[in-house]
Design an enzyme around this catalytic site. Structure first.
Site, PDB file in Angstrom:
ATOM      1  N   ASN A 179      -6.506  76.003  14.006  1.00  0.00           N
ATOM      2  CA  ASN A 179      -7.048  74.870  14.752  1.00  0.00           C
ATOM      3  C   ASN A 179      -5.866  74.063  15.273  1.00  0.00           C
ATOM      4  O   ASN A 179      -5.207  73.357  14.508  1.00  0.00           O
ATOM      5  CB  ASN A 179      -7.929  74.029  13.818  1.00  0.00           C
ATOM      6  N   LYS A 227      -5.874  71.604  17.237  1.00  0.00           N
ATOM      7  CA  LYS A 227      -6.211  70.186  17.457  1.00  0.00           C
ATOM      8  C   LYS A 227      -5.679  69.732  18.825  1.00  0.00           C
ATOM      9  O   LYS A 227      -5.697  70.519  19.764  1.00  0.00           O
ATOM     10  CB  LYS A 227      -5.694  69.333  16.286  1.00  0.00           C
TER      11      LYS A 227
HETATM   12  P1  13P Z   1      -3.818  70.964   8.121  1.00  0.00           P
HETATM   13  O1  13P Z   1      -3.609  72.446   7.875  1.00  0.00           O
HETATM   14  O2  13P Z   1      -2.821  70.396   9.092  1.00  0.00           O
HETATM   15  O3  13P Z   1      -3.942  70.215   6.860  1.00  0.00           O
HETATM   16  O4  13P Z   1      -5.239  70.841   8.879  1.00  0.00           O
HETATM   17  C1  13P Z   1      -6.346  71.470   8.363  1.00  0.00           C
HETATM   18  C2  13P Z   1      -7.444  71.398   9.352  1.00  0.00           C
HETATM   19  O5  13P Z   1      -7.981  70.322   9.596  1.00  0.00           O
HETATM   20  C3  13P Z   1      -7.866  72.621  10.024  1.00  0.00           C
HETATM   21  O6  13P Z   1      -9.044  72.439  10.734  1.00  0.00           O
END
Ligand code: 13P
Length: 254
Positions: free
Chosen positions: A9, A11
């Site tokens: 992900n 983001k």
């Molecule tokens: P992190 O791996 O940066 O903690 O994020 C996890 C996440 O929200 C994946 O959707």
């Protein structure tokens, strides 16, 4: 059969150039170094879906996901993206109910249930995220919160539709904090979720349900997390932005 999956992900990160490099590098490394059977899902920001699709469409076992979708078919929803649009640019999966959507965009279980329906209507595989906050864990509400999110977003589905869904347990306190749930903490909730699915839909669907763990998955903790019987892979944030790290996480899966 239950699938093993490494999902990234991304983001709201990366320039187009970086997204392009990351996609190509992971595909090249995985094809050269990975001998297992797990699948890969990339969830880039919306503007990159088409480009990433183009780069990965020939790569076997690689799938594309959007990070959210709107629950309506089309219409006057400025800034939103429909299921049909997501499908049109090559995505086969969609994240639904990520804790950042729940937390910052006020998405609750009732709305998420509609998004799940809309995804399934268009043939998209929902990757349904759930997980408790630190406050909820400390109050001893971990299992009840997860049960509520699981049932509230998904248990209206028929058995046939539920069997298409991937679950992702992401304790909010472990996301982006560097604080990983211990393998025991993660396994406990995964086993609980599978038991809830078993009670609702029966043994076969529960056994075949892929449940990913998310929350500070890194190359150095992936193997231990993934070796638990109910953890079928990872939904990775930060470490999915680095091709070497993400490939090593994939390699921790059989
Ligand atoms: P992190 O791996 O940066 O903690 O994020 C996890 C996440 O929200 C994946 O959707």
């Amino acid at each position: 059969m239950r699938k093993k999956i490494a999902a990234g992900n991304w983001k709201m990160n990366l320039s187009p150039k970086e997204a392009q490099a990351l996609t190509s590098e992971v595909i090249t490394m995985a094809q050269a170094e990975y001998t297992g059977h797990a699948e890969v899902i990339f969830a880039p920001p919306f503007p990159y879906l088409s480009m990433v699709h183009h780069l990965m469409k020939e790569a076997k076992g690689f799938h594309l996901a959007a990070q959210t979708l709107h629950e309506a078919e089309s219409g006057a929803y400025t800034g939103e993206t429909s299921a049909a649009m997501i499908v049109a640019v090559g995505a086969t999966h969609v994240l639904i109910g990520h804790s950042e959507r729940r937390q910052y965009f006020g998405e609750g279980n009732d709305l998420l249930a509609k998004k799940v329906d809309q995804a399934l209507k268009h043939g998209l595989v929902p990757v349904y995220c759930l997980g408790e906050t630190l406050e909820e864990r400390e109050a001893g509400e971990t299992l009840s919160v997860n049960r509520e999110q699981l049932a509230g977003g998904l248990f209206h589905l028929s058995a046939e539709d539920f069997s298409k869904v991937i679950l992702a347990y992401e304790p909010v306190w472990a996301i982006g904090t560097g604080k990983t749930a211990s393998p025991e903490q993660a396994q406990e909730v995964h086993a609980f979720l599978r038991a809830e699915v078993r009670a609702q839909y029966g043994e076969e669907i529960a056994e075949n349900c892929t449940i990913l763990y998310g929350g500070s998955v890194k190359p150095d903790n992936a193997k231990e997390l993934f070796s638990n019987p109910d953890i079928d892979g990872g939904l990775v944030g930060g470490a999915s932005l680095k091709s070497r790290d993400f490939t090593e996480i994939l390699k921790a899966l059989p």
